[in-house]
Design a protein around this motif. Structure first.
Motif, PDB file in Angstrom:
ATOM      1  N   GLY A   1       9.376  -8.928 -10.336  1.00 27.37           N
ATOM      2  CA  GLY A   1       9.629 -10.342 -10.601  1.00 27.37           C
ATOM      3  C   GLY A   1       8.832 -11.311  -9.760  1.00 27.37           C
ATOM      4  O   GLY A   1       8.994 -12.530  -9.889  1.00 27.37           O
ATOM      5  N   GLN A   2       7.977 -10.831  -8.886  1.00 28.93           N
ATOM      6  CA  GLN A   2       7.175 -11.706  -8.014  1.00 28.93           C
ATOM      7  C   GLN A   2       5.690 -11.496  -8.320  1.00 28.93           C
ATOM      8  O   GLN A   2       5.230 -10.364  -8.406  1.00 28.93           O
ATOM      9  CB  GLN A   2       7.456 -11.368  -6.542  1.00 28.93           C
ATOM     10  CG  GLN A   2       6.528 -12.018  -5.538  1.00 28.93           C
ATOM     11  CD  GLN A   2       6.651 -13.527  -5.488  1.00 28.93           C
ATOM     12  OE1 GLN A   2       7.752 -14.063  -5.351  1.00 28.93           O
ATOM     13  NE2 GLN A   2       5.528 -14.233  -5.612  1.00 28.93           N
ATOM     14  N   GLN A   3       4.969 -12.612  -8.492  1.00 21.98           N
ATOM     15  CA  GLN A   3       3.522 -12.517  -8.676  1.00 21.98           C
ATOM     16  C   GLN A   3       2.851 -12.294  -7.321  1.00 21.98           C
ATOM     17  O   GLN A   3       3.281 -12.852  -6.304  1.00 21.98           O
ATOM     18  CB  GLN A   3       2.979 -13.816  -9.275  1.00 21.98           C
ATOM     19  CG  GLN A   3       3.211 -13.967 -10.770  1.00 21.98           C
ATOM     20  CD  GLN A   3       2.239 -13.142 -11.605  1.00 21.98           C
ATOM     21  OE1 GLN A   3       1.206 -12.676 -11.130  1.00 21.98           O
ATOM     22  NE2 GLN A   3       2.598 -12.940 -12.872  1.00 21.98           N
ATOM     23  N   TYR A   4       1.789 -11.518  -7.326  1.00 21.80           N
ATOM     24  CA  TYR A   4       0.984 -11.310  -6.116  1.00 21.80           C
ATOM     25  C   TYR A   4      -0.493 -11.461  -6.465  1.00 21.80           C
ATOM     26  O   TYR A   4      -0.947 -10.955  -7.508  1.00 21.80           O
ATOM     27  CB  TYR A   4       1.181  -9.898  -5.553  1.00 21.80           C
ATOM     28  CG  TYR A   4       2.575  -9.647  -5.029  1.00 21.80           C
ATOM     29  CD1 TYR A   4       2.911  -9.941  -3.711  1.00 21.80           C
ATOM     30  CD2 TYR A   4       3.557  -9.126  -5.869  1.00 21.80           C
ATOM     31  CE1 TYR A   4       4.200  -9.712  -3.239  1.00 21.80           C
ATOM     32  CE2 TYR A   4       4.848  -8.899  -5.405  1.00 21.80           C
ATOM     33  CZ  TYR A   4       5.157  -9.188  -4.090  1.00 21.80           C
ATOM     34  OH  TYR A   4       6.428  -8.967  -3.626  1.00 21.80           O
ATOM     35  N   LEU A   5      -1.218 -12.130  -5.598  1.00 24.71           N
ATOM     36  CA  LEU A   5      -2.674 -12.073  -5.641  1.00 24.71           C
ATOM     37  C   LEU A   5      -3.072 -10.774  -4.932  1.00 24.71           C
ATOM     38  O   LEU A   5      -2.546 -10.464  -3.860  1.00 24.71           O
ATOM     39  CB  LEU A   5      -3.261 -13.275  -4.892  1.00 24.71           C
ATOM     40  CG  LEU A   5      -4.780 -13.262  -4.716  1.00 24.71           C
ATOM     41  CD1 LEU A   5      -5.477 -13.635  -6.020  1.00 24.71           C
ATOM     42  CD2 LEU A   5      -5.204 -14.231  -3.608  1.00 24.71           C
ATOM     43  N   ILE A   6      -4.002 -10.017  -5.530  1.00 20.32           N
ATOM     44  CA  ILE A   6      -4.459  -8.770  -4.906  1.00 20.32           C
ATOM     45  C   ILE A   6      -5.972  -8.851  -4.759  1.00 20.32           C
ATOM     46  O   ILE A   6      -6.689  -9.016  -5.749  1.00 20.32           O
ATOM     47  CB  ILE A   6      -4.091  -7.552  -5.770  1.00 20.32           C
ATOM     48  CG1 ILE A   6      -2.580  -7.519  -6.018  1.00 20.32           C
ATOM     49  CG2 ILE A   6      -4.551  -6.262  -5.114  1.00 20.32           C
ATOM     50  CD1 ILE A   6      -2.169  -6.553  -7.110  1.00 20.32           C
ATOM     51  N   VAL A   7      -6.428  -8.764  -3.516  1.00 20.24           N
ATOM     52  CA  VAL A   7      -7.868  -8.876  -3.252  1.00 20.24           C
ATOM     53  C   VAL A   7      -8.323  -7.657  -2.460  1.00 20.24           C
ATOM     54  O   VAL A   7      -7.632  -7.218  -1.532  1.00 20.24           O
ATOM     55  CB  VAL A   7      -8.189 -10.159  -2.455  1.00 20.24           C
ATOM     56  CG1 VAL A   7      -9.688 -10.242  -2.172  1.00 20.24           C
ATOM     57  CG2 VAL A   7      -7.738 -11.398  -3.220  1.00 20.24           C
ATOM     58  N   GLY A   8      -9.472  -7.122  -2.831  1.00 15.96           N
ATOM     59  CA  GLY A   8     -10.021  -5.977  -2.101  1.00 15.96           C
ATOM     60  C   GLY A   8     -11.460  -6.222  -1.690  1.00 15.96           C
ATOM     61  O   GLY A   8     -12.137  -7.107  -2.216  1.00 15.96           O
ATOM     62  N   GLY A   9     -11.933  -5.412  -0.753  1.00 16.06           N
ATOM     63  CA  GLY A   9     -13.325  -5.518  -0.315  1.00 16.06           C
ATOM     64  C   GLY A   9     -13.510  -4.907   1.062  1.00 16.06           C
ATOM     65  O   GLY A   9     -12.728  -4.057   1.491  1.00 16.06           O
ATOM     66  N   GLU A  10     -14.576  -5.325   1.744  1.00 18.18           N
ATOM     67  CA  GLU A  10     -14.907  -4.868   3.109  1.00 18.18           C
ATOM     68  C   GLU A  10     -15.167  -3.358   3.168  1.00 18.18           C
ATOM     69  O   GLU A  10     -14.942  -2.716   4.196  1.00 18.18           O
ATOM     70  CB  GLU A  10     -13.800  -5.260   4.111  1.00 18.18           C
ATOM     71  CG  GLU A  10     -13.536  -6.744   4.236  1.00 18.18           C
ATOM     72  CD  GLU A  10     -14.726  -7.521   4.760  1.00 18.18           C
ATOM     73  OE1 GLU A  10     -15.482  -6.980   5.578  1.00 18.18           O
ATOM     74  OE2 GLU A  10     -14.904  -8.677   4.315  1.00 18.18           O
ATOM     75  N   ASP A  11     -15.651  -2.778   2.069  1.00 16.54           N
ATOM     76  CA  ASP A  11     -15.866  -1.324   2.022  1.00 16.54           C
ATOM     77  C   ASP A  11     -16.862  -0.874   3.097  1.00 16.54           C
ATOM     78  O   ASP A  11     -17.829  -1.586   3.401  1.00 16.54           O
ATOM     79  CB  ASP A  11     -16.445  -0.911   0.667  1.00 16.54           C
ATOM     80  CG  ASP A  11     -15.590  -1.360  -0.510  1.00 16.54           C
ATOM     81  OD1 ASP A  11     -14.589  -2.048  -0.288  1.00 16.54           O
ATOM     82  OD2 ASP A  11     -15.950  -1.012  -1.647  1.00 16.54           O
ATOM     83  N   HIS A  12     -16.638   0.297   3.622  1.00 13.17           N
ATOM     84  CA  HIS A  12     -17.618   0.929   4.521  1.00 13.17           C
ATOM     85  C   HIS A  12     -17.445   2.434   4.451  1.00 13.17           C
ATOM     86  O   HIS A  12     -16.398   2.934   4.001  1.00 13.17           O
ATOM     87  CB  HIS A  12     -17.461   0.433   5.963  1.00 13.17           C
ATOM     88  CG  HIS A  12     -16.137   0.786   6.579  1.00 13.17           C
ATOM     89  ND1 HIS A  12     -15.824   2.054   7.022  1.00 13.17           N
ATOM     90  CD2 HIS A  12     -15.038   0.031   6.824  1.00 13.17           C
ATOM     91  CE1 HIS A  12     -14.597   2.061   7.514  1.00 13.17           C
ATOM     92  NE2 HIS A  12     -14.089   0.850   7.389  1.00 13.17           N
ATOM     93  N   LYS A  13     -18.441   3.161   4.905  1.00 13.21           N
ATOM     94  CA  LYS A  13     -18.341   4.615   4.891  1.00 13.21           C
ATOM     95  C   LYS A  13     -17.195   5.059   5.803  1.00 13.21           C
ATOM     96  O   LYS A  13     -17.031   4.515   6.902  1.00 13.21           O
ATOM     97  CB  LYS A  13     -19.651   5.249   5.364  1.00 13.21           C
ATOM     98  CG  LYS A  13     -20.739   5.192   4.308  1.00 13.21           C
ATOM     99  CD  LYS A  13     -21.978   5.918   4.794  1.00 13.21           C
ATOM    100  CE  LYS A  13     -23.082   5.762   3.772  1.00 13.21           C
ATOM    101  NZ  LYS A  13     -24.380   6.188   4.284  1.00 13.21           N
ATOM    102  N   THR A  14     -16.465   6.041   5.351  1.00 16.98           N
ATOM    103  CA  THR A  14     -15.341   6.565   6.132  1.00 16.98           C
ATOM    104  C   THR A  14     -15.822   7.064   7.498  1.00 16.98           C
ATOM    105  O   THR A  14     -16.858   7.724   7.587  1.00 16.98           O
ATOM    106  CB  THR A  14     -14.675   7.720   5.364  1.00 16.98           C
ATOM    107  OG1 THR A  14     -14.210   7.219   4.122  1.00 16.98           O
ATOM    108  CG2 THR A  14     -13.513   8.318   6.142  1.00 16.98           C
TER     109      THR A  14
END
Ligand code: FES
Length: 509
Positions: A283-296
């Motif tokens: 019942g709650q909206q969320y903005l979902i943002v991803g990024g900042e990838d780097h090699k493990t």
């Protein structure tokens, strides 16, 4: 909330309870054994059980423990690897096949949500990719052409329905979004309802071929005619470990100050790029943002990655509260497409699906459909394109395997004199560090009570040294992405054995 492969918890894992297993009895002999309780394993298990096979699904921890629980769940045909790259490496017919298979995967997920009445917030959406400088604009132009040639419905738009400025953008129809774990659970229930068996907390420790495939998991053994490794990256030692590069990606969920959540999927063209969408959960909206990838294993201060992502979100959106921060692992295939089919270098009865880049929901579904066809002997145009054996033998691989093989340390019972404790003096509770003492390395973690835990930093897969991941409080291997808990227990394949425990004590003399 369910367990996951790290210290943080994703939006999806926060809002779901443990899967209510109904498999109370299990046998030892099956037609097909599937290892891995993410979207690939569960979908494959359901499809194969539906096709008449007697299937067993083994999961080392709990369903949704790994990347299916940590994805941001974009259902897109506009993939991480550009169609320009796919066409260059595999040809236009292959690019068209991948575009078609991606669209089919979205349609399959929608069909399953309808067939099983899954309450997972599935919604169709458009995708937008946008350029913010001239160089990006040129790359976007090439990708628009390549994606159109591959069969995507691409149009150019002047502005974005998003508070972010750009100089050009494309809109791609036919995308979707959903909450991955309710979907996963319903497929798992459907699998059990038609006789499939799921065993959680059952880590496979040995695979042998004795006419059939014999699987050892702790004290138990199981036999199958075929084995499917849906473990994100196959366990053990395989050429695919040289062809898949492990990455970490960072994500956060936020409540916005106003009810202006972006309803579509958005991708900028920074390096690494940001990916944006929203989802209603409970019942709650969320903005979902991803990024900042780097090699493990290449960043120790991964807390900084979260801070940078957070700063980016605050710059573009009016945020009321960041509710979750989490990171997750993915594997980038060196030539741009995943490896789905028979596992290289193994008997013909072992199948694998890996190298999904950041498109695990799509490729996991494609893998399940393809593996079902392969095991039924039904021709599928993807079989050749995604064949894991498209690899040429790699010169020097045997040297690679033996690399560092002689450096395993025997460090049990070592005492560190008080004078050397300065190496750990500034280690805060909850932190870990690899230190060198008398030319030998130790991976030391200080828990919240101040107690030190020491393990060998030598990864049990192929002997690279692990590094500390501060955000997830894990030891991450930079070579093939194995990850371990602070006390050295395996979190992620390809390792199957814990880091060697070191009983290190401080002594004052
Ligand atoms: Fe291969 Fe660590 S994952 S050496």
């Amino acid at each position: 909330m369910i367990n996951r492969d790290g210290y943080t918890i994703s939006l999806w894992q926060q809002h779901i309870s443990a899967f209510p297993l109904s498999s109370t009895r299990h046998e030892q002999v099956y037609d097909i054994i599937i290892v891995g309780g993410g979207i690939t394993g569960v979908t494959t298990a359901l499809l194969l059980q539906e096709a008449g096979f007697k299937c067993l699904l083994l999961e080392a921890a709990n369903l949704g423990y790994g990347t299916t629980g940590g994805t941001t769940a974009h259902l897109n045909t506009l993939l991480d690897v550009s169609y320009e790259t796919i066409e260059k490496n595999f040809g236009l017919p292959a690019a068209r096949s991948i575009a078609k298979a991606s669209a089919n995967a979205i349609a399959f997920i929608e069909k399953m949500t309808q067939e099983y009445s899954i309450d997972c917030g599935f919604n169709t959406a458009d995708a937008y990719q946008y350029a913010q400088n001239k160089e990006q604009d040129e790359a976007l132009d090439r990708e628009a052409t390549a994606a159109t040639n591959a069969g995507l419905d691409v149009s150019r738009v002047a502005t974005l329905p998003l508070p972010i400025s750009c100089i050009s953008a494309i809109q791609v129809k036919g995308q979707a979004k959903f909450s991955p774990l309710p979907y996963l659970y319903e497929l798992a229930k459907a699998f059990e309802n038609i006789g499939g068996v799921i065993l959680e907390n059952t880590r496979v420790t040995k695979i042998e071929h004795k006419g059939k495939v014999e699987i050892t998991a702790g004290e138990q053994t199981f036999t199958g005619r075929k084995l499917v490794l849906a473990t994100h990256i196959p366990p053990g030692i395989n050429l695919l470990h040289l062809r898949c590069i492990p990455y970490r990606s960072y994500a956060l969920a936020a409540r916005l100050a106003q009810n202006d959540y972006p309803q579509d999927l958005y991708y900028d063209m920074e390096e690494p790029f940001h990916y944006i969408r929203s989802q209603e959960v409970d019942g709650q909206q969320y903005l979902i943002v991803g990024g900042e990838d780097h090699k493990t294993g290449h960043h120790e201060n991964t807390t900084l990655c979260f801070r940078q992502l957070e700063a980016w979100v605050h710059k573009h959106f009016k945020v009321e509260e960041i509710t979750q921060r989490w990171s997750s692992q993915f594997y980038e295939p060196v030539d741009g497409l995943p490896y789905i089919g028979q596992l290289p270098g193994e008997e013909e009865d072992v199948y694998v699906a890996t190298g999904f880049s950041g498109n695990g929901m799509i490729y996991g579904t494609i893998a399940a459909l393809l593996l079902r066809d392969m095991l039924l002997g039904v021709p599928n145009e993807l079989e050749m394109i995604l064949d894991p054996n498209r690899l040429k033998p790699i010169a020097g691989f045997s040297n690679f395997i033996s690399h560092n093989a002689d450096v395993a340390m025997q460090f049990v019972g070592k005492l560190i004199p008080a004078a050397s404790l300065h190496l750990l003096a500034d280690l805060a509770p909850g932190e870990g560090r690899v230190i060198t003492y008398e030319s030998e390395k130790m991976a030391v973690y200080k828990d919240e009570t101040g107690e030190l835990h020491s393990v060998s930093p030598v990864c049990t897969h192929l002997k690279c040294d692990v590094n500390w991941n501060s955000g997830e409080r894990s030891w991450d291997c930079p070579c093939h992405g194995a990850r371990y808990s602070p006390d050295g227990q395996v979190l992620n394949c390809p390792a199957t054995m814990a880091l060697q425990a070191l009983h290190v004590a401080a002594t004052v003399k």
